[in-house]
Structure formats: C-alpha cells, structure tokens
Design a protein around this motif. Sequence first.
Motif, short mmCIF file in Angstrom:
data_model
loop_
_atom_site.label_atom_id
_atom_site.label_comp_id
_atom_site.label_asym_id
_atom_site.label_seq_id
_atom_site.Cartn_x
_atom_site.Cartn_y
_atom_site.Cartn_z
N ASP A 76 0.89 -1.30 -0.17
CA ASP A 76 -0.18 0.03 -0.09
C ASP A 76 0.66 1.34 -0.12
O ASP A 76 0.62 2.44 -0.85
CB ASP A 76 -0.92 0.07 1.16
CG ASP A 76 -1.96 -1.09 1.12
OD1 ASP A 76 -2.32 -1.55 -0.08
OD2 ASP A 76 -2.67 -1.42 2.19
N ILE A 77 1.88 1.24 0.62
CA ILE A 77 2.82 2.44 0.80
C ILE A 77 3.65 2.76 -0.39
O ILE A 77 3.49 3.73 -0.97
CB ILE A 77 3.90 2.16 1.84
CG1 ILE A 77 3.30 2.16 3.35
CG2 ILE A 77 5.05 3.18 1.80
CD1 ILE A 77 4.12 1.90 4.14
N SER A 82 3.79 5.59 -5.40
CA SER A 82 4.20 5.63 -6.97
C SER A 82 3.06 6.75 -7.66
O SER A 82 3.36 7.36 -8.33
CB SER A 82 3.76 4.24 -7.38
OG SER A 82 3.52 4.24 -8.88
N LYS A 83 1.90 6.84 -7.05
CA LYS A 83 0.95 7.93 -7.14
C LYS A 83 1.40 9.37 -7.01
O LYS A 83 1.35 10.17 -7.84
CB LYS A 83 -0.45 7.70 -6.86
CG LYS A 83 -1.06 6.49 -7.09
CD LYS A 83 -2.54 6.44 -6.20
CE LYS A 83 -3.23 5.14 -6.45
NZ LYS A 83 -4.40 4.96 -5.72
N GLU A 84 2.01 9.47 -6.00
CA GLU A 84 2.77 10.75 -5.63
C GLU A 84 4.07 11.20 -6.64
O GLU A 84 4.06 12.12 -6.86
CB GLU A 84 3.27 10.62 -4.14
CG GLU A 84 3.94 12.06 -3.72
CD GLU A 84 3.02 12.91 -3.31
OE1 GLU A 84 3.49 14.16 -2.99
OE2 GLU A 84 1.74 12.70 -3.53
N ILE A 85 4.62 10.07 -7.06
CA ILE A 85 5.70 10.18 -8.08
C ILE A 85 5.21 10.74 -9.24
O ILE A 85 5.69 11.70 -9.88
CB ILE A 85 6.70 9.03 -8.12
CG1 ILE A 85 7.37 8.80 -6.83
CG2 ILE A 85 7.60 9.24 -9.45
CD1 ILE A 85 8.10 7.61 -6.96
#
Length: 71
Positions: free
Chosen positions: A28-29, A34-37
């Motif tokens: 989950d982390i 990945s979404k934040e990147i």
Amino acid sequence: MNSDSVERLRDIEARLAHFERLCDDLSDIVAGQSKEIVRLKQQLGALSSRVLDLQQDWRPGGADEKPPPHY
C-alpha cells in the motif's frame, strides 16, 4: 504431534500472518508513493514548461542592464 511441535507450528503461523500483513502494508505504501511520484512528475513538467516560456519571453533591456562597476 507433541505439544512442542504444535507450539512451534502456531508460532510459525503467527509469524507468517505478521509478515503477510507487513507485506500488504508495504505494498500500500509503495502504491501511494508511485501515485505521488506521477503527480510530482506532472507538476515538474508543468513548471519546467512555464520556466521555458518565461525565459523565451524575457529579453534584457536597457533598464535591466547595469553599467560595469568601473563607471
């Protein structure tokens, strides 16, 4: 099975459950990072484009240029 074997099996099952939970949490982390990147790359691309546009529009003029220090 004797009681030592049963206890050992329970300990192994408890550890396995713990590691499965840990693996899920880490997954989950990583997905969140990945979404934040992706979001940060899009933001960086937009900012880079804006800087390039501003650089192309900016031309030093007479008011922007200072005389050399020996004048």
